[in-house]
Design an enzyme around this catalytic site. Structure first.
Site, short mmCIF file in Angstrom:
data_model
loop_
_atom_site.label_atom_id
_atom_site.label_comp_id
_atom_site.label_asym_id
_atom_site.label_seq_id
_atom_site.Cartn_x
_atom_site.Cartn_y
_atom_site.Cartn_z
N ASN A 9 40.10 36.99 94.06
CA ASN A 9 41.19 37.70 94.72
C ASN A 9 41.31 39.04 94.02
O ASN A 9 41.83 39.13 92.91
CB ASN A 9 42.50 36.90 94.61
CG ASN A 9 43.69 37.69 95.12
OD1 ASN A 9 43.54 38.75 95.73
ND2 ASN A 9 44.89 37.18 94.87
N LYS A 11 43.06 41.52 94.69
CA LYS A 11 44.39 42.14 94.76
C LYS A 11 44.24 43.62 95.15
O LYS A 11 43.31 43.96 95.88
CB LYS A 11 45.15 41.93 93.45
CG LYS A 11 45.15 40.44 93.04
CD LYS A 11 46.10 40.08 91.95
CE LYS A 11 46.02 38.58 91.69
NZ LYS A 11 46.97 38.12 90.69
N HIS A 95 50.43 33.80 98.76
CA HIS A 95 50.22 34.12 97.34
C HIS A 95 51.58 34.41 96.70
O HIS A 95 52.47 34.99 97.34
CB HIS A 95 49.29 35.34 97.20
CG HIS A 95 48.86 35.53 95.78
ND1 HIS A 95 49.66 36.14 94.85
CD2 HIS A 95 47.74 35.15 95.12
CE1 HIS A 95 49.03 36.13 93.67
NE2 HIS A 95 47.86 35.53 93.82
N GLU A 97 52.53 36.60 94.73
CA GLU A 97 52.94 38.01 94.77
C GLU A 97 53.54 38.36 96.14
O GLU A 97 54.46 39.17 96.24
CB GLU A 97 51.75 38.91 94.41
CG GLU A 97 51.46 38.83 92.91
CD GLU A 97 50.00 38.99 92.52
OE1 GLU A 97 49.21 39.55 93.30
OE2 GLU A 97 49.66 38.52 91.42
N GLU A 167 48.66 27.78 91.94
CA GLU A 167 48.73 28.91 91.03
C GLU A 167 50.11 28.95 90.38
O GLU A 167 51.06 29.50 90.97
CB GLU A 167 48.50 30.22 91.79
CG GLU A 167 47.16 30.30 92.48
CD GLU A 167 46.72 31.75 92.68
OE1 GLU A 167 45.67 32.11 92.13
OE2 GLU A 167 47.43 32.51 93.34
N GLY A 173 48.01 36.49 85.81
CA GLY A 173 47.93 37.82 85.22
C GLY A 173 48.57 37.91 83.84
O GLY A 173 48.80 39.00 83.33
N SER A 212 44.96 33.13 85.40
CA SER A 212 44.24 33.48 84.17
C SER A 212 43.01 32.61 83.92
O SER A 212 42.65 32.34 82.77
CB SER A 212 45.18 33.44 82.96
OG SER A 212 46.22 34.40 83.13
P1 13P Z 1 44.68 36.19 87.46
O1 13P Z 1 43.36 35.45 87.45
O2 13P Z 1 44.53 37.65 87.24
O3 13P Z 1 45.68 35.53 86.57
O4 13P Z 1 45.26 36.06 88.95
C1 13P Z 1 45.28 34.82 89.55
C2 13P Z 1 45.64 34.98 90.97
O5 13P Z 1 46.74 35.36 91.31
C3 13P Z 1 44.60 34.72 91.97
O6 13P Z 1 45.13 34.71 93.25
#
Ligand code: 13P
Length: 250
Positions: A9, A11, A95, A97, A167, A173, A212
């Site tokens: 992903n 982002k 997601h 976010e 997640e 992150g 992560s």
């Molecule tokens: P990270 O791997 O950067 O923690 O992000 C995970 C994520 O949100 C994947 O959709």
């Protein structure tokens, strides 16, 4: 047997130039990826570019979000049919976010999930608890509520041709990964929750871990019985790290 899936992903990261270099790097290393299915969920504006670079490769591609509406006066939105027009296999839905920064609630996520499926896209349906919810001991309640919202609208069979991504929000992150045991516990709960409605769907559905996951911790997480792959943020932006995770999923 469930095949492992590793999905990047990206982002809101990348440029035409960096994306080309990243995909060249991933494509060059795919010969060593024997078992896992591999996909990248990319910023919408680059989907056409990614399609032209990945067509004919074993790597699938997808979007990170979609509109719940089919078409019409929704300025700035992108429909499932448009995403499908560029041969995307996947679209991420719900997601954290999107949920926290853009106000998508369970009902909206369920509508987006339905819109994706109606167009033949496989949703990567993201669920997970915040740190506060974990500390309150309500992790299972939260993921159950998130799953139920989709199942109530679309039926349990809908999960058979979608992917679930667990997640934990506190691990996204932050560099703070759930331990393999912590992640496995929730994955097993998710599969159990699905099995209460359909043992067959529960057995088939891929449940990915995200938060992560990186080249150093992937093998241990991916060795757990109910972890069928990863949804990778930061580490999917570096070809070598992403490939290491893909190989670990073998
Ligand atoms: P990270 O791997 O950067 O923690 O992000 C995970 C994520 O949100 C994947 O959709």
């Amino acid at each position: 047997m469930r095949r492992p899936l590793v999905a990047g992903n990206w982002k809101m990261n990348g440029s035409k130039e960096s994306i080309k270099a990243l995909l060249d790097g991933i494509k060059a290393g795919m010969g060593d990826v024997k078992e896992a299915e591999v996909a990248v969920c990319v910023p919408a504006i680059y989907i056409a570019e990614v399609e032209s670079q990945l067509t004919g490769s074993p790597i699938m591609w997808g979007a990170q979000n979609l509109s719940n509406e089919a078409s019409g006066a929704f300025t700035g939105e992108i429909s499932a049919a448009m995403i499908n027009d560029f041969n995307c296999a996947y679209v991420a839905v719900g997601h954290s976010e999107r949920r926290t920064l853009f106000g998508e609630d369970d009902a909206m996520v369920a509508k987006k999930f339905a819109a994706a499926r109606a167009s033949g896209l496989k949703p990567i349906f993201c669920i997970g608890e915040t740190l506060e919810e974990r500390e309150q001991g309500i992790t299972n309640d939260v993921v159950a509520r998130q799953i139920d919202a989709v199942v109530e609208l679309e039926g349990i069979e809908a999960l058979a041709d979608s992917v679930v991504a667990y997640e934990p929000v506190w691990a996204i992150g932050t560099g703070k990964t759930a331990s393999p045991e912590q992640a496995q516990e929730v994955h097993a709960f998710i599969r159990q929750r699905i099995a209460e409605k359909s043992a067959d769907v529960a057995e088939k559905v891929q449940i990915l871990y995200g938060g992560s996951m990186n080249a150093g911790n992937a093998a241990e997480l991916l060795s757990m019985a109910d972890i069928d792959g990863g949804l990778i943020g930061g580490a999917s932006l570096k070809a070598e790290d992403f490939l290491t995770i893909c190989r670990a999923a073998g």
